[in-house]
Design an enzyme around this catalytic site. Structure first.
Site: not given
Ligand code: LIP
Length: 319
Positions: A79, A99, A101-102, A104, A247
């Site tokens: 990412e 990713d 940190i999914d 964030t 993601d």
């Molecule tokens: C997140 C996604 C989530 C989305 C958020 C964000 P991140 O990824 O996991 O589904 O709704 O807007 O994109 O940015 O925390 O890696």
């Protein structure tokens, strides 16, 4: 044809390595959470809710360095590398899709629903996935043909879904549905998503047009962990428009190995084939494994509910 051939044995060895790497990255995530809890320090990407921290970048660098050292012939999509301008072409070659940190936003707020998501794409399809939430010490993993598993705390790995056999799901009105507001908050997006959420939750007997009155909706902020929850059966469905390959990559293979059905947008073929077009399609839907009944096979129930869902919600293009 790929230059690198991956056998089941090699996939299992890669899984063992990536599980250990995910746990190492989890320690850095916890360390960062303790530091960022007070400062909340974050940079913004496309707007004030699309956030990134120094720890997103540091975790991706750690993972990318370890993986390129261990698997120098594999490609890498991350990412934060993508955000910095890296645009690798997806080929048949093994490609890690990460990713760091999914979730964030959750990470910044100290909401314990964030993870590292490590996927491996081979022949343009997800074949390996590791999702680790260090806050709850939950690690989800799968390889193609090997089943999906949850390791929680010091307990032995449990095969997914947790319910065996899984319950039937007669209609959307009995569903617990994962949704997300995402980072695009334009008027069009919030109106289309808001109308969709209203229909999914609303009571048609009181005038909600297309109302399904689902058991409820959940917006937990991590696509990867939402896929993992559908794989374990804690969510029945998760739908989002705006997600990226990093993601969902690991979550796709974990969900598929747990008997879930993964679909792209409303016009995508209903074949549970998450190919390059679906991976990059920005529209994703996953439904849990459903038990057969005397009158309907589980896979037919999955397809029926996907069609019912897409007849209910609004469609729109992500930005
Ligand atoms: C997140 C996604 C989530 C989305 C958020 C964000 P991140 O990824 O996991 O589904 O709704 O807007 O994109 O940015 O925390 O890696």
């Amino acid at each position: 044809m790929a230059n690198v051939q991956l056998t089941q044995t090699e996939l299992q060895a890669i899984l063992n390595y990536t599980v250990a790497l995910a746990r190492e990255a989890g320690l850095l995530i916890l360390e960062g959470s303790a530091k960022i809890r007070s400062s909340g320090a974050a940079d913004v990407k496309k707007n004030s809710v699309d956030l990134v921290t120094e720890y997103d970048v540091a975790v991706e660098r750690l993972v990318k360095d370890r993986l390129s050292e261990k698997y120098p012939d594999f490609k890498f999509i991350g990412e934060e590398s993508f955000a910095a301008g890296s645009r690798p072409e997806l080929t048949d070659e093994p490609t890690f899709c990460v990713d760091p940190i999914d979730g964030t936003t959750n990470f910044i707020h100290g909401f314990p629903y964030a993870c590292i998501s490590l996927g491996l794409i081979y022949l343009k399809r997800p074949v390996l996935g590791v999702i680790y939430n260090p806050f709850l010490n939950q690690l989800y993993s799968a390889i193609l043909g090997g089943g999906a598993y949850l390791e929680q705390a010091s307990l032995p790995a449990i095969r997914l879904p947790l319910a065996n056999p899984p319950r039937p799901l007669p209609s959307l009105s009995q569903a617990l549905i994962g949704i997300e507001w995402g980072s695009d908050r334009s008027l069009e997006m919030v109106e289309k998503k808001g109308e969709s959420f209203k229909r999914l939750a609303g009571d048609p007997a009181t005038g909600v047009v297309k109302g399904k009155m689902a058991h409820s909706l959940r917006s937990l902020g991590s696509a990867a962990l939402n896929y993992a929850l559908v794989a374990q059966g804690g969510l029945d469905i998760y739908w989002e428009i705006g997600t990226w390959p990093w993601d969902i990559c690991a979550g796709v293979i974990i969900a598929q190995e747990a008997g879930c059905f993964v679909a792209g947008g409303r016009d995508a073929p209903l074949d549970n084939d998450v190919n390059e077009r679906v991976l990059w399609g920005r529209k994703h839907f996953v439904i849990r494994k459903i038990g057969d009944t005397e009158t309907e096979k589980g896979v037919d129930a999955q397809k029926r509910l996907i069609k019912e869902f897409y007849e209910t919600v609004e469609d729109f293009e992500p930005k």
